[in-house]
Design an enzyme around this catalytic site. Sequence first.
Site, PDB file in Angstrom:
ATOM      1  N   ASP A 186       6.629-133.331  51.497  1.00 49.23           N
ATOM      2  CA  ASP A 186       5.736-134.447  51.172  1.00 49.23           C
ATOM      3  C   ASP A 186       4.936-134.890  52.395  1.00 49.23           C
ATOM      4  OD1 ASP A 186       4.608-136.260  49.440  1.00 49.23           O
ATOM      5  OD2 ASP A 186       6.232-137.728  49.614  1.00 49.23           O
TER       6      ASP A 186
ATOM      7  N   ASN B 175       2.864-133.808  39.092  1.00 47.36           N
ATOM      8  CA  ASN B 175       1.652-133.609  39.906  1.00 47.36           C
ATOM      9  C   ASN B 175       0.427-133.211  39.084  1.00 47.36           C
ATOM     10  OD1 ASN B 175       3.534-132.289  42.751  1.00 47.36           O
ATOM     11  ND2 ASN B 175       2.727-134.350  42.454  1.00 47.36           N
TER      12      ASN B 175
HETATM   13  C1  IPE Z   1       7.102-134.710  45.386  1.00 47.77           C
HETATM   14  O1  IPE Z   1       6.074-135.309  46.067  1.00 47.77           O
HETATM   15  C2  IPE Z   1       6.640-133.406  44.799  1.00 47.77           C
HETATM   16  C3  IPE Z   1       6.369-132.343  45.763  1.00 47.77           C
HETATM   17  C4  IPE Z   1       6.593-132.407  47.038  1.00 47.77           C
HETATM   18  C5  IPE Z   1       5.838-131.137  45.201  1.00 47.77           C
HETATM   19  P1  IPE Z   1       5.141-136.405  45.393  1.00 47.77           P
HETATM   20  O2  IPE Z   1       4.183-136.854  46.395  1.00 47.77           O
HETATM   21  O3  IPE Z   1       4.593-135.898  44.107  1.00 47.77           O
HETATM   22  O4  IPE Z   1       6.209-137.553  45.045  1.00 47.77           O
HETATM   23  P2  IPE Z   1       6.014-139.091  44.738  1.00 47.77           P
HETATM   24  O5  IPE Z   1       4.995-139.195  43.640  1.00 47.77           O
HETATM   25  O6  IPE Z   1       5.531-139.750  45.990  1.00 47.77           O
HETATM   26  O7  IPE Z   1       7.362-139.581  44.341  1.00 47.77           O
HETATM   27  C1  IPE Z   2       2.911-133.058  49.177  1.00 48.31           C
HETATM   28  O1  IPE Z   2       1.992-133.864  49.795  1.00 48.31           O
HETATM   29  C2  IPE Z   2       2.275-131.905  48.440  1.00 48.31           C
HETATM   30  C3  IPE Z   2       2.355-132.004  46.981  1.00 48.31           C
HETATM   31  C4  IPE Z   2       2.954-132.956  46.301  1.00 48.31           C
HETATM   32  C5  IPE Z   2       1.698-130.964  46.235  1.00 48.31           C
HETATM   33  P1  IPE Z   2       1.232-135.025  49.031  1.00 48.31           P
HETATM   34  O2  IPE Z   2      -0.025-134.469  48.479  1.00 48.31           O
HETATM   35  O3  IPE Z   2       2.123-135.676  48.034  1.00 48.31           O
HETATM   36  O4  IPE Z   2       0.921-136.003  50.225  1.00 48.31           O
HETATM   37  P2  IPE Z   2       1.019-137.591  50.229  1.00 48.31           P
HETATM   38  O5  IPE Z   2       2.367-137.959  49.700  1.00 48.31           O
HETATM   39  O6  IPE Z   2      -0.087-138.083  49.360  1.00 48.31           O
HETATM   40  O7  IPE Z   2       0.860-137.966  51.653  1.00 48.31           O
HETATM   41 MG    MG Z   3       3.386-137.257  48.108  1.00 53.70          MG
END
Ligand code: IPE
Ligand code: IPE
Ligand code: MG
Length: 241
Positions: free
Chosen positions: A20, A68
């Site tokens: 993340d 997602n």
């Molecule tokens: C969790 O990250 C999913 C992945 C790393 C693929 P998210 O960014 O989607 O999680 P939330 O929404 O902050 O809980």
């Molecule tokens: C994790 O990074 C990647 C995926 C969930 C695909 P994020 O895209 O969730 O990054 P933040 O949480 O917005 O910083």
């Molecule tokens: Mg995230």
Amino acid sequence: MSAKPMGSANVPRHIAIIMDGNGRWAKARRLPRIKGHEEGARSVRAVIRACRDAGVEYLTLYAFSVENWIRPPAEIRGLMRLLKKTLREQEFELHENKVRLRVIGRLQDLPRDLRVELKRVMRETAHYASGNLILALSYGGRTEIVHAARQLARRVANGEISHRSINEKSFARHLYAPDVPDPDLLIRTSGEMRISNFLLWQISYSELYVTDVHWPDFRDEELAKAIKAYAQRQRRFGDIK
Ligand code: IPE
Ligand code: IPE
Ligand code: MG
């Protein structure tokens, strides 16, 4: 994920990572979110290599959740493109190190071109036993559990099994990757203290490690810190020790 010092004391056999913070990494640099994902893909490659060197047998990476899909279509397109590109770049190393690629999640949701590539690489690496790279794509822990329940219900309805034969062991056999041991260590980058629907069944006794480091900055050194922290944990599994 290699045969090297496999099973060395205190090295987790299976590491699962919630990757993340790509967006926040980019935002802090006034870059578009996709740049964070691109830099995150470099961390993926670095961590795969570092896990192999450390003797980790199974590495599960949460790359895209069922939730997602609600993100803006342009970001989703960028991520899918990047997944395909990263797979292509990683392919040689999978063969070189005899690492088997697997995917857990709703493969059917993915764009056709990516799905075809994934299936091809999974097929071509299926016989390797030196390590396992498991990608969680369009993955949801609840979805996985419901999928297992539905399969069991069908088998009961068909008269193949009795409802009395359903227990934790037989249930777990209907999960996406039944032969993969539960994660020993679950890492989450970027500081959130939550599971976000990842491996709900499998992490019942995993050790948790959360770091504020954003995923694009999580490389060898950060992985080493996580493994070191794991080595100091005392796992009790409900027992007294
Ligand atoms: C969790 O990250 C999913 C992945 C790393 C693929 P998210 O960014 O989607 O999680 P939330 O929404 O902050 O809980
Ligand atoms: C994790 O990074 C990647 C995926 C969930 C695909 P994020 O895209 O969730 O990054 P933040 O949480 O917005 O910083
Ligand atoms: Mg995230």
